[in-house]
Design a protein around this motif. Structure first.
Motif: not given
Lengths: 250, 447
Positions: A45, A48-50, A71-73
């Motif tokens: 997590h 992946s940036g949760k 940022a996650p994106d």
């Protein structure tokens, strides 16, 4: 590719990861194993940036850049892909739309033009066949009403189309019957390349019979307590996790 | 309980009465006079009434609306017609509450099918030798009466025109029928009555579209629907009134044995808008109520449904979804009544709400009243924000957060838009959904 140094992560006030060190080079497959509650999912997590996790100490560098700051994106567009343990159902958004939007976001990020509609469909259909999925899946809402196995296959389908550089598989094997596991594994193996790295987080040794890792790490109580080659997985299969957990406790 | 506030409207009635249709029909004169009496006694509904507790219409009394002297078809812009008049339908266009023959499109109706303005049907003019009076007398005021509430009585006394549809037995209509209700005049009262009769084993689709130019006005429409034995009617309501307008629209449905009725209610416009959808089901009739309400700014949108299972083996399915942003307020009241005699009723009601701002509000009140003992009934309600897990999932698939939120909002609303089977209406509704919320990053192709 990925360099994790002394990573400490908390959820609220509770420390979960307590000083993880891990170096992953391009083309390598690393398996992270460990008992439930050892921090395996937290690690995937955080990579992946949760939201909901605080990095209290240490660093994660991906291709020379600070991953935690992204940022996650942005991480995803830079080539980090998380295959979810529990893929989310998105009613009202079709699979094919999501794939196209994601692929175009990556292309835009790299200053490339949008994908041609025909080329896109050709690519998607080829990958659908690879994962032995029905083309109808493409036009259904993302993961809605999919079985557990279908959801996991759909994650690998996305991975095959987006062609990430760093693939994080979070318990991709759990809940799969042997046929589904073989299909998923073949899908992953077909994506192996000298430029692509994998982090496979798993509870079960069985996955490693189908996807051969270069390195195996055992996570317990938020730390990597042992690292080795594929033979370590076999040792774990035989002896379980408790002897390693006891080492940490001692 | 305190006394009702006397309405200012009855004082005007005498001066406009001679201009209302049906002067030569004693039964209608009688009905209107009773309605005027009922309305004078109660006025418009007040929040003291249980069915109106969330919706206060007292603004209608603060501002005096009046019946326009005449309709002016030339006030209707070509753009407005192009946007809302369905190209593949027979349409009756009402401008400021009166029929416009010029704007309507009624050629090529199959023999025996009647689609015309209610005023024409009452006069019997322009319709050859047909006398609709007996049919109107046995239907107007039979699906709902003055006791319902002040708007129904007001409508019965004041209505100036409307849509009349009669589909004879076994007739299956190839095209939909549209009522296009346009208000162009500021401070207008547009009071219309619609009668839709679908005879045994016939099949039809009717679209009610309510639009207006950027003015304050009051639309009060009552639609009475009669679905005969084994007949099938799909009724759409597209409410896109001006954002300064008041809208009341009541739809009252009588379903006979084995009749199927499907309603799609798109409530997007108006400053204050209220819809009543009340259906009475007979033996094994099937009723599907779908709804989507979108509120922005300070809009107040109230949908009140009632499904009355009177006989055994009825099936009802209700799905209402709301998206509320800014300071908008939504109300959903859904009542399902299962009479003692209505054994084996199968009823499901669902209301889901998405609140996009902290100031948006929704009051939802599902009610099941079951007097039979062998039935299958359920209901569910959700009120919430966009799911963080879904937003993160999309982000992890390269979609930026804002686009992810927009995608999920549209996806939520689109479930209801997707149920529209008339292509031109579907596209029109979709455009309107898109216009109401931020659409950055949302590709129409997948909606």
């Amino acid at each position: 590719m990925l360099s994790i140094k002394n990573l400490h992560v908390s959820v609220g006030d509770k420390p979960i990861l307590k000083g993880i060190n891990l170096e992953i080079k391009a083309g390598e497959i690393h398996a992270i194993m460990g008992p439930n509650g050892s921090g395996k999912s937290t690690l995937s997590h955080v990579l992946s940036g949760k939201s909901g996790y605080t990095v209290t100490e240490g660093s994660v560098t991906y291709q020379g850049k600070d991953l935690i700051e992204m940022a996650p994106d942005i991480r995803a567009r830079e080539g980090v892909f998380l295959a979810f343990q529990y893929p989310v159902e998105i009613p009202g958004v079709s699979n094919v739309y999501l794939l196209k939007a994601a692929l175009n976001a990556i292309r835009k990020h790299h200053g490339e033009p949008e994908v041609d509609a025909m080329d896109f469909l050709t690519l998607v259909k080829e990958k659908v066949r690879l994962l032995e999925m029905d083309e109808k899946f493409l036009y259904r809402a993302v993961n809605e009403g999919f079985s557990g196995g279908e959801k996991k296959r759909n994650e690998i389908l996305q991975m095959a189309i987006l062609e990430p550089k760093l693939c994080i598989l979070d318990e991709t094997d759990s809940g799969l019957d042997i046929d589904a596991l073989k299909i998923v594994s073949e899908g992953v193996n077909s994506l192996r390349s000298p430029e692509r790295s994998f982090v496979m987080v798993t509870h079960y040794q069985r996955l490693l019979d189908y996807i051969k890792p270069d390195f195996v790490h055992v996570l317990a109580h938020g730390q990597i307590v042992k690292s080795g080659g594929p033979e370590l997985a076999l040792e774990l299969e035989e002896k379980g996790y408790s002897w390693l957990e006891e080492q940490v406790a001692a | 309980m305190s006394a009702v506030i006397a309405s200012r409207y009855p004082a005007e009635y005498e001066s406009i009465a001679p201009s209302l249709p049906g002067q030569n029909q004693p039964w209608l004169q009688q009905l209107r006079s009773e309605a005027l009496q009922a309305f004078s006694a109660t006025g418009f509904p007040s929040p003291r009434e249980e069915e109106w507790r969330y919706t206060n219409v007292s603004g209608i009394e603060k501002k005096l609306f009046s019946v326009p002297a005449s309709q002016v078809a030339s006030d209707v812009s070509a753009d407005l017609l192009k946007a809302y008049q369905l190209p593949d339908a027979w349409s009756v266009v009402l401008v400021n509450g009166r029929f416009s023959a010029e704007l309507s499109a009624l050629s090529g109706l199959p023999d025996g099918v009647s689609v015309l303005s209610l005023a024409d049907a009452l006069v019997g003019a322009n319709v050859g030798a047909k006398n609709f009076s007996p049919l109107l007398e046995t239907h107007l005021g039979r699906a709902v009466n003055n006791a319902e509430h002040g708007f129904v009585a007001f409508n019965t006394a004041w209505f100036s025109d409307g849509l009349f549809v009669h589909v004879p037995p076994k007739q299956v209509l190839a095209k939909p029928i549209q009522l296009l209700h346009i208000v162009t005049q500021a401070d207008a009262l547009a009071i219309t009555r619609n009668i839709i009769i679908v005879d045994e084993s016939a099949q039809a689709s009717v679209v009610e579209t309510f639009v207006g130019t950027d003015n304050a006005y009051l639309t009060a429409a009552v639609t009475e629907v009669f679905v005969g034995q084994n007949a099938d009617l799909t009724l759409y309501k597209m409410q896109s009134e001006s954002e300064k307008a008041y809208h009341f629209g009541g739809i009252y449905i009588k379903q006979e044995r084995d009749a199927r009725f499907t309603h799609h209610n798109f409530a997007f416009g108006g400053l204050l808008a209220r819809s009543d959808i009340h259906a009475d089901l007979d033996h094994a009739s099937e009723c599907v109520l779908n709804g989507l309400y979108l509120g922005v700014k300070r809009q107040h949108i109230d949908n009140h449904t009632r499904i009355n299972h009177l006989k055994p083996y009825g099936i009802s399915r209700e799905t209402y979804k709301g998206v509320l942003d800014d300071k908008a307020r939504g109300v959903f009241q859904g009542r399902v009544i299962v009479a003692e005699d209505a054994q084996k009723t199968d009823s499901q009601m669902n209301n889901r709400n998405l609140l996009l701002s902290v100031d948006a509000e929704v009051d939802t009140k599902p009610q099941l009243e079951i007097y039979a003992d062998d039935v299958k009934c359920g209901h569910g309600v959700t009120v919430g924000q966009l799911d963080d897990k879904s937003v993160f999932y999309l982000q992890s698939r390269c979609i930026d957060e804002e686009t992810a939120r927009n995608m999920l909002t549209f996806a939520f609303a689109n479930e209801m838009v997707d149920k529209i089977s008339i292509k031109s209406l579907h596209d029109n509704v979709l455009e309107q959904v898109l216009a109401r919320f931020p659409q950055q990053g949302v590709d129409k192709e997948w909606l």
